[in-house]
Design a protein around this motif. Structure first.
Motif, PDB file in Angstrom:
ATOM      1  N   GLY A 283       0.935  -0.991   0.019  1.00  0.00           N
ATOM      2  CA  GLY A 283      -0.104  -0.036  -0.096  1.00  0.00           C
ATOM      3  C   GLY A 283       0.820   1.161   0.091  1.00  0.00           C
ATOM      4  O   GLY A 283       0.401   2.258  -0.634  1.00  0.00           O
ATOM      5  N   VAL A 284       1.807   1.284   0.583  1.00  0.00           N
ATOM      6  CA  VAL A 284       2.820   2.458   0.679  1.00  0.00           C
ATOM      7  C   VAL A 284       3.215   2.788  -0.561  1.00  0.00           C
ATOM      8  O   VAL A 284       3.312   3.809  -0.996  1.00  0.00           O
ATOM      9  N   LEU A 285       3.811   1.657  -1.299  1.00  0.00           N
ATOM     10  CA  LEU A 285       4.453   1.779  -2.534  1.00  0.00           C
ATOM     11  C   LEU A 285       3.485   2.504  -3.641  1.00  0.00           C
ATOM     12  O   LEU A 285       3.844   3.510  -4.291  1.00  0.00           O
ATOM     13  N   ALA A 286       2.410   1.933  -3.606  1.00  0.00           N
ATOM     14  CA  ALA A 286       1.364   2.508  -4.434  1.00  0.00           C
ATOM     15  C   ALA A 286       0.663   3.750  -4.325  1.00  0.00           C
ATOM     16  O   ALA A 286       0.343   4.561  -5.147  1.00  0.00           O
ATOM     17  N   ARG A 287       0.452   4.079  -2.940  1.00  0.00           N
ATOM     18  CA  ARG A 287      -0.190   5.143  -2.606  1.00  0.00           C
ATOM     19  C   ARG A 287       0.857   6.346  -1.931  1.00  0.00           C
ATOM     20  O   ARG A 287       0.481   7.275  -1.500  1.00  0.00           O
ATOM     21  N   TRP A 288       1.927   6.295  -2.525  1.00  0.00           N
ATOM     22  CA  TRP A 288       3.150   7.458  -1.896  1.00  0.00           C
ATOM     23  C   TRP A 288       2.688   8.642  -2.167  1.00  0.00           C
ATOM     24  O   TRP A 288       2.761   9.507  -1.250  1.00  0.00           O
ATOM     25  N   PRO A 289       2.281   9.302  -3.427  1.00  0.00           N
ATOM     26  CA  PRO A 289       1.859  10.486  -3.551  1.00  0.00           C
ATOM     27  C   PRO A 289       0.699  10.947  -2.611  1.00  0.00           C
ATOM     28  O   PRO A 289       0.781  12.272  -1.834  1.00  0.00           O
ATOM     29  N   GLU A 290      -0.239   9.993  -2.286  1.00  0.00           N
ATOM     30  CA  GLU A 290      -1.355  10.356  -1.498  1.00  0.00           C
ATOM     31  C   GLU A 290      -1.069  10.354  -0.037  1.00  0.00           C
ATOM     32  O   GLU A 290      -1.384  11.332   0.650  1.00  0.00           O
TER      33      GLU A 290
ATOM     34  N   SER B 169      11.386   0.194  -1.004  1.00  0.00           N
ATOM     35  CA  SER B 169      11.217  -1.072  -0.405  1.00  0.00           C
ATOM     36  C   SER B 169      10.660  -0.827   1.038  1.00  0.00           C
ATOM     37  O   SER B 169      11.023   0.267   1.612  1.00  0.00           O
ATOM     38  N   LEU B 170       9.882  -1.817   1.520  1.00  0.00           N
ATOM     39  CA  LEU B 170       9.267  -1.752   2.847  1.00  0.00           C
ATOM     40  C   LEU B 170       9.555  -3.165   3.361  1.00  0.00           C
ATOM     41  O   LEU B 170       8.897  -4.046   2.864  1.00  0.00           O
TER      42      LEU B 170
ATOM     43  N   GLU C  47      10.773  -1.222   8.200  1.00  0.00           N
ATOM     44  CA  GLU C  47      11.633  -0.150   7.732  1.00  0.00           C
ATOM     45  C   GLU C  47      11.497   0.246   6.219  1.00  0.00           C
ATOM     46  O   GLU C  47      11.440  -0.539   5.268  1.00  0.00           O
ATOM     47  N   LEU C  48      11.089   1.596   5.882  1.00  0.00           N
ATOM     48  CA  LEU C  48      10.699   2.260   4.771  1.00  0.00           C
ATOM     49  C   LEU C  48      11.889   2.675   3.777  1.00  0.00           C
ATOM     50  O   LEU C  48      12.568   3.551   4.759  1.00  0.00           O
ATOM     51  N   VAL C  49      12.691   2.160   3.093  1.00  0.00           N
ATOM     52  CA  VAL C  49      13.678   2.843   2.418  1.00  0.00           C
ATOM     53  C   VAL C  49      13.112   3.763   1.298  1.00  0.00           C
ATOM     54  O   VAL C  49      12.347   3.417   0.309  1.00  0.00           O
ATOM     55  N   VAL C  50      13.589   4.940   1.203  1.00  0.00           N
ATOM     56  CA  VAL C  50      13.257   6.157   0.412  1.00  0.00           C
ATOM     57  C   VAL C  50      14.398   6.680  -0.351  1.00  0.00           C
ATOM     58  O   VAL C  50      15.377   6.895   0.333  1.00  0.00           O
ATOM     59  N   GLN C  51      14.290   6.988  -1.625  1.00  0.00           N
ATOM     60  CA  GLN C  51      15.330   7.210  -2.760  1.00  0.00           C
ATOM     61  C   GLN C  51      15.141   8.651  -2.880  1.00  0.00           C
ATOM     62  O   GLN C  51      14.016   9.006  -3.478  1.00  0.00           O
ATOM     63  N   ALA C  52      15.958   9.666  -2.435  1.00  0.00           N
ATOM     64  CA  ALA C  52      15.585  10.904  -2.873  1.00  0.00           C
ATOM     65  C   ALA C  52      16.388  11.265  -3.998  1.00  0.00           C
ATOM     66  O   ALA C  52      17.296  10.897  -4.347  1.00  0.00           O
ATOM     67  N   GLN C  53      15.854  12.497  -4.595  1.00  0.00           N
ATOM     68  CA  GLN C  53      16.266  13.082  -5.747  1.00  0.00           C
ATOM     69  C   GLN C  53      17.663  13.948  -5.695  1.00  0.00           C
ATOM     70  O   GLN C  53      18.409  13.754  -6.826  1.00  0.00           O
TER      71      GLN C  53
ATOM     72  N   LEU D 252       2.416   0.335   9.980  1.00  0.00           N
ATOM     73  CA  LEU D 252       3.062  -0.556   9.270  1.00  0.00           C
ATOM     74  C   LEU D 252       4.517  -0.087   8.986  1.00  0.00           C
ATOM     75  O   LEU D 252       5.499  -1.014   9.007  1.00  0.00           O
ATOM     76  N   VAL D 253       4.918   1.171   9.257  1.00  0.00           N
ATOM     77  CA  VAL D 253       6.149   1.583   8.945  1.00  0.00           C
ATOM     78  C   VAL D 253       6.840   2.281  10.474  1.00  0.00           C
ATOM     79  O   VAL D 253       5.795   2.827  11.084  1.00  0.00           O
ATOM     80  N   ASN D 254       7.774   1.653  10.681  1.00  0.00           N
ATOM     81  CA  ASN D 254       8.480   1.921  12.124  1.00  0.00           C
ATOM     82  C   ASN D 254       9.652   3.032  11.848  1.00  0.00           C
ATOM     83  O   ASN D 254       9.834   3.929  12.686  1.00  0.00           O
ATOM     84  N   THR D 255      10.461   2.924  10.828  1.00  0.00           N
ATOM     85  CA  THR D 255      11.653   3.799  10.505  1.00  0.00           C
ATOM     86  C   THR D 255      11.391   4.000   9.021  1.00  0.00           C
ATOM     87  O   THR D 255      11.187   3.424   8.289  1.00  0.00           O
TER      88      THR D 255
END
Length: 91
Positions: free
Chosen positions: A1-8, A22-23, A27-33, A60-63
């Motif tokens: 759900g997090v990956l698909a609904r990221w902008p929302e 990835s999640l 742990e949610l891993v985010v790639q910054a621009q 669902l997300v802790n860090t």
């Protein structure tokens, strides 16, 4: 759900400058621009955790781990010389 609904979940401004990679195990891993956005997202990480969990309706997300952009490689071609490379100006 997090990956698909990221902008929302995080809003259009943050979503426009980052993407979830990835999640796993909370742990949610985010790639910054850019490095500037990576720094900003690291500062916003606690707020993002709360915002994402609230949007999903469950914890669902802790860090959040933020990765900056990857640097270009100086290693080109099949033959290389060991050493510091093109930034070695004092040797």
């Amino acid at each position: 759900g997090v990956l698909a609904r990221w902008p929302e979940l995080v809003g259009p401004d943050i979503a426009g400058h980052s993407r979830p990679v990835s999640l796993q195990a909370g742990e949610l891993v985010v790639q910054a621009q850019s490095t500037a956005w990576a720094t900003q997202l690291r500062l916003l990480a606690p707020r993002l955790v709360t915002q994402i969990n609230t949007g999903l309706g469950r914890r669902l997300v802790n860090t959040v781990r933020v990765n900056g952009p990857t640097a270009p490689s100086w290693h080109r071609g099949p033959l290389r010389v060991n050493g510091p490379g093109p930034r070695d100006t004092y040797g």
